[in-house]
Scaffold this motif. Structure first.
Motif, PDB file in Angstrom:
ATOM      1  N   ASP A 186       0.807  -1.217   0.000  1.00  0.00           N
ATOM      2  CA  ASP A 186       0.000   0.000   0.000  1.00  0.00           C
ATOM      3  C   ASP A 186       0.845   1.274   0.000  1.00  0.00           C
ATOM      4  O   ASP A 186       0.333   2.366  -0.241  1.00  0.00           O
ATOM      5  CB  ASP A 186      -0.935  -0.004   1.217  1.00  0.00           C
ATOM      6  N   HIS A 228      -4.145  -0.979  10.227  1.00  0.00           N
ATOM      7  CA  HIS A 228      -3.860   0.278   9.545  1.00  0.00           C
ATOM      8  C   HIS A 228      -2.991   1.174  10.425  1.00  0.00           C
ATOM      9  O   HIS A 228      -3.243   1.305  11.623  1.00  0.00           O
ATOM     10  CB  HIS A 228      -5.156   1.008   9.183  1.00  0.00           C
ATOM     11  N   ARG A 255      -1.899   4.981  11.091  1.00  0.00           N
ATOM     12  CA  ARG A 255      -2.520   6.274  10.804  1.00  0.00           C
ATOM     13  C   ARG A 255      -1.826   7.395  11.560  1.00  0.00           C
ATOM     14  O   ARG A 255      -1.298   7.189  12.657  1.00  0.00           O
ATOM     15  CB  ARG A 255      -4.004   6.273  11.195  1.00  0.00           C
ATOM     16  N   ALA A 281      -9.457   3.828   2.072  1.00  0.00           N
ATOM     17  CA  ALA A 281      -8.312   3.759   1.170  1.00  0.00           C
ATOM     18  C   ALA A 281      -7.959   5.108   0.551  1.00  0.00           C
ATOM     19  O   ALA A 281      -6.856   5.277   0.034  1.00  0.00           O
ATOM     20  CB  ALA A 281      -8.587   2.745   0.061  1.00  0.00           C
ATOM     21  N   ARG A 335      -3.168   7.256   5.933  1.00  0.00           N
ATOM     22  CA  ARG A 335      -3.540   5.921   6.406  1.00  0.00           C
ATOM     23  C   ARG A 335      -2.832   4.895   5.534  1.00  0.00           C
ATOM     24  O   ARG A 335      -2.816   5.020   4.310  1.00  0.00           O
ATOM     25  CB  ARG A 335      -5.052   5.749   6.314  1.00  0.00           C
ATOM     26  N   ALA A 365      -2.472   0.709   4.811  1.00  0.00           N
ATOM     27  CA  ALA A 365      -2.931  -0.655   5.059  1.00  0.00           C
ATOM     28  C   ALA A 365      -1.721  -1.553   5.303  1.00  0.00           C
ATOM     29  O   ALA A 365      -0.797  -1.598   4.494  1.00  0.00           O
ATOM     30  CB  ALA A 365      -3.734  -1.159   3.864  1.00  0.00           C
TER      31      ALA A 365
END
Length: 283
Positions: free
Chosen positions: A8, A56, A58, A79, A84, A86
């Motif tokens: 990600d 996640h 953050r 998403a 953020r 993943a």
């Protein structure tokens, strides 16, 4: 240096700056935002949120630190959130460590929780263009232009393309689509009468399919940053005992000197330790 690299995207934190690079398969909003360098003074908090298949990572920014965060008003979720990441199950330990490192530095530097006096992130570059729903909007730093497409209501097509300067605006409002309602990017023009329905407002691009309206939020952030007349602050000299805000200013200044090459890695670490020691002695 604390860092994590997953499909990600990748995050790295050196104690002064959090660097974020979205992955190739990231949401289009995150890809359009691109890489970010977030100074410690802009961060309000960090956390790793565990989930069944990982979790996640953050960060939350202080109000007034980032024009994108301010104009989105929490509307970029899941998403699409640039702040953020993943995290798969096998990388959760690294994510937790990185979140801990950020929180530890926030406590050590005594970063205030309140709003910033000026932007610490510059916002999107201009010129910038985005298309969604019934039109395409372009902003060159001074003038906003809206071109309608075949999905625009008769009222909008009747008045034709719109063009107005930044000086004519009193505000800009971006709203994601929710339920059956329209999402919109609306420009508040000083001399215009307010129109309730975004699909009828000639100063508003509206959409009813894409939740976030493509990358319209970036146009909103670019306009908002310049409308407020606020940009990322220039380097400031060493403070003179102004408390928590003064400490943050001095750390930001050192980080800027380090990034510019004016301070070597060794000089930077030494200077940072000195600043933190002086702050501890003054407390």
């Amino acid at each position: 240096m604390a860092e994590i690299s997953v499909p990600d995207g990748s995050w790295s934190f050196d104690g002064d700056v959090l660097r974020i690079v979205p992955g190739g398969g990231a949401h289009e909003v995150r890809r359009a935002v691109g890489g970010l360098e977030i100074p410690l003074a802009a961060i309000a908090g960090a956390a790793f949120e565990p989930a069944r298949k990982g979790g996640h990572l953050r960060v939350w920014l202080r109000r007034g630190a980032d024009p994108l965060t301010d104009v989105a008003r929490g509307g970029l979720t899941g998403a699409a959130d640039p702040y953020r990441l993943a995290v798969p199950r096998e990388s959760t330990g690294v994510a937790e460590y990185l979140a801990d490192e950020i929180r530890d530095m926030l406590r050590l530097a005594q970063v205030p929780a309140g709003p910033c006096d000026e932007f610490l992130l510059p916002g999107p570059d201009v010129p910038i263009t985005a298309s969604a729903g019934d039109g395409t909007v372009t902003f060159d730093g001074d003038v906003i232009r809206i071109e309608w497409n075949s999905f625009a209501r008769t009222a909008k097509r009747a008045v034709g393309p719109q063009e107005f300067s930044l000086s004519e605006l009193t505000g800009v409002v971006w709203t994601p689509m929710t339920g059956l309602g329209y999402g919109s990017l609306r420009f508040r023009v000083r001399s215009a009468r307010a129109t309730a329905a975004p699909e009828e407002d000639p100063h508003c691009v509206a959409w009813g399919i894409q939740r976030y309206g493509g990358t319209t939020v970036l146009v909103a952030a670019a306009v908002y940053a310049r409308l407020r007349g606020r940009t990322a602050p220039p380097a400031l000299p060493k403070g003179t005992g102004g408390g928590k805000e003064d400490l943050v200013t001095r750390l930001v200044r050192l980080a800027e000197l380090h990034r510019s090459g004016a301070l070597t890695d060794e000089e930077f670490q030494m200077a940072k330790r000195l600043v933190l020691r002086e702050a501890a002695e003054e407390a």
